[in-house]
Design a protein around this motif. Structure first.
Motif, PDB file in Angstrom:
ATOM      1  N   LEU A  95       0.674  -1.247  -0.059  1.00  0.00           N
ATOM      2  CA  LEU A  95      -0.163  -0.018   0.115  1.00  0.00           C
ATOM      3  C   LEU A  95       0.999   1.263   0.083  1.00  0.00           C
ATOM      4  O   LEU A  95       0.492   2.383  -0.716  1.00  0.00           O
ATOM      5  CB  LEU A  95      -0.971  -0.084   1.141  1.00  0.00           C
ATOM      6  N   LYS A  96       1.893   1.271   0.706  1.00  0.00           N
ATOM      7  CA  LYS A  96       2.629   2.479   0.605  1.00  0.00           C
ATOM      8  C   LYS A  96       3.566   2.553  -0.521  1.00  0.00           C
ATOM      9  O   LYS A  96       3.385   3.742  -1.085  1.00  0.00           O
ATOM     10  CB  LYS A  96       3.766   2.141   1.723  1.00  0.00           C
ATOM     11  N   ALA A  97       3.986   1.396  -1.248  1.00  0.00           N
ATOM     12  CA  ALA A  97       4.479   1.603  -2.395  1.00  0.00           C
ATOM     13  C   ALA A  97       3.443   2.285  -3.420  1.00  0.00           C
ATOM     14  O   ALA A  97       3.779   3.172  -4.416  1.00  0.00           O
ATOM     15  CB  ALA A  97       5.225   0.427  -3.086  1.00  0.00           C
ATOM     16  N   HIS A  98       2.174   1.789  -3.593  1.00  0.00           N
ATOM     17  CA  HIS A  98       1.243   2.207  -4.348  1.00  0.00           C
ATOM     18  C   HIS A  98       1.062   3.649  -4.034  1.00  0.00           C
ATOM     19  O   HIS A  98       0.762   4.453  -4.963  1.00  0.00           O
ATOM     20  CB  HIS A  98       0.077   1.300  -4.301  1.00  0.00           C
ATOM     21  N   GLU A  99       0.846   4.122  -3.162  1.00  0.00           N
ATOM     22  CA  GLU A  99       0.583   5.472  -2.439  1.00  0.00           C
ATOM     23  C   GLU A  99       1.537   6.316  -3.246  1.00  0.00           C
ATOM     24  O   GLU A  99       1.427   7.526  -3.645  1.00  0.00           O
ATOM     25  CB  GLU A  99       0.422   5.564  -0.962  1.00  0.00           C
ATOM     26  N   GLU A 100       2.912   6.132  -3.060  1.00  0.00           N
ATOM     27  CA  GLU A 100       4.108   6.779  -3.572  1.00  0.00           C
ATOM     28  C   GLU A 100       4.130   6.530  -5.016  1.00  0.00           C
ATOM     29  O   GLU A 100       4.336   7.976  -5.566  1.00  0.00           O
ATOM     30  CB  GLU A 100       5.317   6.422  -2.701  1.00  0.00           C
ATOM     31  N   ARG A 101       3.992   5.403  -5.651  1.00  0.00           N
ATOM     32  CA  ARG A 101       4.221   5.631  -7.098  1.00  0.00           C
ATOM     33  C   ARG A 101       2.868   5.749  -7.954  1.00  0.00           C
ATOM     34  O   ARG A 101       3.010   6.194  -9.088  1.00  0.00           O
ATOM     35  CB  ARG A 101       4.875   4.340  -7.354  1.00  0.00           C
ATOM     36  N   GLY A 102       2.032   5.485  -7.314  1.00  0.00           N
ATOM     37  CA  GLY A 102       0.669   5.678  -8.115  1.00  0.00           C
ATOM     38  C   GLY A 102       0.221   4.288  -8.853  1.00  0.00           C
ATOM     39  O   GLY A 102      -0.802   4.387  -9.604  1.00  0.00           O
ATOM     40  N   PHE A 103       0.740   3.316  -8.897  1.00  0.00           N
ATOM     41  CA  PHE A 103       0.460   1.992  -9.460  1.00  0.00           C
ATOM     42  C   PHE A 103       1.484   0.642  -8.986  1.00  0.00           C
ATOM     43  O   PHE A 103       2.445   1.081  -8.271  1.00  0.00           O
ATOM     44  CB  PHE A 103       1.315   2.090 -11.072  1.00  0.00           C
ATOM     45  N   THR A 104       0.753  -0.407  -9.266  1.00  0.00           N
ATOM     46  CA  THR A 104       1.355  -1.633  -8.676  1.00  0.00           C
ATOM     47  C   THR A 104       1.022  -2.755  -9.801  1.00  0.00           C
ATOM     48  O   THR A 104       0.112  -2.562 -10.436  1.00  0.00           O
ATOM     49  CB  THR A 104       0.481  -2.072  -7.610  1.00  0.00           C
ATOM     50  N   ILE A 105       2.255  -3.505 -10.212  1.00  0.00           N
ATOM     51  CA  ILE A 105       2.159  -4.547 -11.021  1.00  0.00           C
ATOM     52  C   ILE A 105       2.224  -5.846 -10.274  1.00  0.00           C
ATOM     53  O   ILE A 105       3.229  -5.961  -9.451  1.00  0.00           O
ATOM     54  CB  ILE A 105       3.507  -4.329 -11.988  1.00  0.00           C
ATOM     55  N   LEU A 106       1.375  -6.777 -10.724  1.00  0.00           N
ATOM     56  CA  LEU A 106       1.314  -8.108  -9.920  1.00  0.00           C
ATOM     57  C   LEU A 106       1.443  -9.105 -11.061  1.00  0.00           C
ATOM     58  O   LEU A 106       0.385  -9.153 -11.939  1.00  0.00           O
ATOM     59  CB  LEU A 106      -0.005  -8.236  -9.369  1.00  0.00           C
ATOM     60  N   GLU A 107       2.537  -9.854 -11.029  1.00  0.00           N
ATOM     61  CA  GLU A 107       2.711 -10.729 -12.067  1.00  0.00           C
ATOM     62  C   GLU A 107       1.783 -11.902 -11.706  1.00  0.00           C
ATOM     63  O   GLU A 107       1.726 -12.263 -10.418  1.00  0.00           O
ATOM     64  CB  GLU A 107       4.076 -11.233 -12.324  1.00  0.00           C
ATOM     65  N   ASP A 108       1.673 -12.969 -12.702  1.00  0.00           N
ATOM     66  CA  ASP A 108       0.684 -14.069 -12.120  1.00  0.00           C
ATOM     67  C   ASP A 108      -0.470 -13.849 -11.550  1.00  0.00           C
ATOM     68  O   ASP A 108      -1.013 -14.647 -10.625  1.00  0.00           O
ATOM     69  CB  ASP A 108       1.704 -15.198 -11.596  1.00  0.00           C
ATOM     70  N   PHE A 109      -1.229 -12.791 -11.952  1.00  0.00           N
ATOM     71  CA  PHE A 109      -2.204 -12.249 -11.334  1.00  0.00           C
ATOM     72  C   PHE A 109      -3.556 -13.420 -11.701  1.00  0.00           C
ATOM     73  O   PHE A 109      -4.514 -13.616 -10.708  1.00  0.00           O
ATOM     74  CB  PHE A 109      -2.778 -10.874 -11.810  1.00  0.00           C
ATOM     75  N   ILE A 110      -3.580 -13.739 -12.848  1.00  0.00           N
ATOM     76  CA  ILE A 110      -4.393 -14.852 -13.316  1.00  0.00           C
ATOM     77  C   ILE A 110      -3.734 -16.019 -13.908  1.00  0.00           C
ATOM     78  O   ILE A 110      -2.563 -15.828 -14.184  1.00  0.00           O
ATOM     79  CB  ILE A 110      -5.586 -14.400 -14.396  1.00  0.00           C
ATOM     80  N   THR A 111      -4.292 -17.213 -14.114  1.00  0.00           N
ATOM     81  CA  THR A 111      -3.448 -18.308 -14.221  1.00  0.00           C
ATOM     82  C   THR A 111      -3.369 -18.546 -15.694  1.00  0.00           C
ATOM     83  O   THR A 111      -4.115 -17.968 -16.638  1.00  0.00           O
ATOM     84  CB  THR A 111      -4.062 -19.646 -13.829  1.00  0.00           C
ATOM     85  N   PRO A 112      -2.383 -19.408 -16.315  1.00  0.00           N
ATOM     86  CA  PRO A 112      -2.323 -19.569 -17.619  1.00  0.00           C
ATOM     87  C   PRO A 112      -3.589 -19.955 -18.335  1.00  0.00           C
ATOM     88  O   PRO A 112      -3.832 -19.804 -19.425  1.00  0.00           O
ATOM     89  CB  PRO A 112      -1.342 -20.722 -17.844  1.00  0.00           C
ATOM     90  N   ASP A 113      -4.195 -20.988 -17.725  1.00  0.00           N
ATOM     91  CA  ASP A 113      -5.398 -21.333 -18.043  1.00  0.00           C
ATOM     92  C   ASP A 113      -6.466 -20.230 -18.318  1.00  0.00           C
ATOM     93  O   ASP A 113      -7.300 -20.198 -19.191  1.00  0.00           O
ATOM     94  CB  ASP A 113      -6.093 -22.631 -17.133  1.00  0.00           C
ATOM     95  N   GLU A 114      -6.527 -19.670 -17.430  1.00  0.00           N
ATOM     96  CA  GLU A 114      -7.457 -18.143 -17.389  1.00  0.00           C
ATOM     97  C   GLU A 114      -6.992 -17.440 -18.655  1.00  0.00           C
ATOM     98  O   GLU A 114      -7.949 -16.785 -19.317  1.00  0.00           O
ATOM     99  CB  GLU A 114      -7.445 -17.623 -16.022  1.00  0.00           C
ATOM    100  N   VAL A 115      -5.937 -17.106 -18.870  1.00  0.00           N
ATOM    101  CA  VAL A 115      -5.355 -16.226 -19.923  1.00  0.00           C
ATOM    102  C   VAL A 115      -5.988 -16.951 -21.466  1.00  0.00           C
ATOM    103  O   VAL A 115      -6.511 -16.175 -22.120  1.00  0.00           O
ATOM    104  CB  VAL A 115      -3.848 -16.147 -19.929  1.00  0.00           C
ATOM    105  N   GLU A 116      -5.724 -18.435 -21.461  1.00  0.00           N
ATOM    106  CA  GLU A 116      -6.197 -18.913 -22.445  1.00  0.00           C
ATOM    107  C   GLU A 116      -7.725 -18.735 -22.848  1.00  0.00           C
ATOM    108  O   GLU A 116      -8.255 -18.296 -23.593  1.00  0.00           O
ATOM    109  CB  GLU A 116      -5.932 -20.453 -22.321  1.00  0.00           C
TER     110      GLU A 116
END
Length: 299
Positions: A44-65
């Motif tokens: 939360l602190k990083a998001h407050e400071e930068r204004g964005f957050t990147i989350l890898e593997d947020f959804i699974t490969p099967d969901e991507v498909e």
């Protein structure tokens, strides 16, 4: 956290006749606490400071498909292509975006209510939320065109009547985002300042701005100054990654001249304590498939 908003007071004036000043943002980026959801205190602190957050593997490969198949189905459907919610590329005529996808896809409607999204949106905004806007985006290889630098909140405030920047966007990548295929660029920390823009909003501006935005964009001097002070980061990573970014962060994307296409699911969550009023800088509100006025909280 709650906030009393007087929608009759324009705290972020824009679309001016003359260049204005930079307005220091008085509202937080993070309204909730670590106890409210999946982001921990450091995130939360990083998001407050930068204004964005990147989350890898947020959804699974099967969901991507599965979601990729759904996007391809929608893009190939003649009824969707001819629908008023579909935006095509200015030059090539290929599908660029399809708006209000929760109304035309049960799969994407369910995704908007997935706890992985909903819990984070509620935590960041400190309240129940509703969908301000949804769309699927395509950037085909060789032909995909980007967007000039802008703040989404500037448009949502001026043309939709969103009172304050208490909204957050989530972009879920369904293809790999390379540094060279038109990935989204952001200026970390730019969400702390509101850049007033010059130029009167034309009637039905959305009809052209969704293909190429010319009104509601900062000057080259503004961009030069901000980039020099803050730098530029880019959303890169594998399919399945998600970018959460503040409504007021300065961002843009270049054209995709590579053979590697990009596609993503884009959902904007707005606080139910920040519902739309009359536009602050446009003659009339944009259509509801672009700026939703059903403020029912997502469940």
């Amino acid at each position: 956290m709650t906030a009393t908003i007087d929608p009759t007071t324009d705290l972020y004036p824009t679309r001016l006749s003359q260049p204005g000043a930079v307005i220091d943002r008085e509202h937080p980026t993070v309204w909730g606490s670590p106890e409210d959801g999946p982001f921990d205190a450091a995130a939360l602190k990083a998001h407050e400071e930068r204004g964005f957050t990147i989350l890898e593997d947020f959804i699974t490969p099967d969901e991507v498909e599965g979601y990729t198949a759904e996007l391809n189905r929608l893009a190939a459907d003649p009824a969707v292509r001819d629908d008023h919610r579909t935006v095509t590329e200015k030059v090539s005529g290929e599908v660029r975006s399809v708006f209000e996808v929760q109304k035309i896809s049960e799969k994407l409607d369910a995704l908007s209510r997935d706890p992985r999204l909903l819990d984070r949106a509620r935590q960041l905004l400190g309240s129940d939320v509703y969908l301000h806007q949804t769309r699927i985006n395509f950037m085909p290889g060789f032909k995909g065109t980007g967007f000039y630098w802008h703040s989404d909140f500037e448009t949502w405030h001026a043309e939709d009547g969103m009172p304050i920047p208490r909204a957050v966007s989530c972009s879920i990548a369904l293809t790999r985002n390379y540094p060279f295929n038109g990935g989204l660029m952001v200026m970390p920390g730019s969400h702390r300042s509101f850049i007033q823009c010059v130029g009167e909003t034309p009637e039905n501006n959305h009809a052209s701005s969704l293909k190429e935005q010319k009104i509601g964009v900062p000057t080259e001097d503004d961009i030069t100054r901000m980039a020099g002070q803050l730098g530029v980061d880019q959303f890169t990573g594998p399919a399945g990654s998600a970018l959460w970014f503040d409504s007021n962060i300065m961002h843009g994307s270049g054209n995709n001249i590579t053979p590697f296409p990009r596609s993503n699911i884009f959902m904007v969550f707005n606080s139910v304590e920040n519902t739309l009023t009359e536009p602050y800088g446009a003659p009339a509100p944009r259509p509801e498939h672009i700026a939703n006025r059903d403020f029912t909280p997502l469940r």
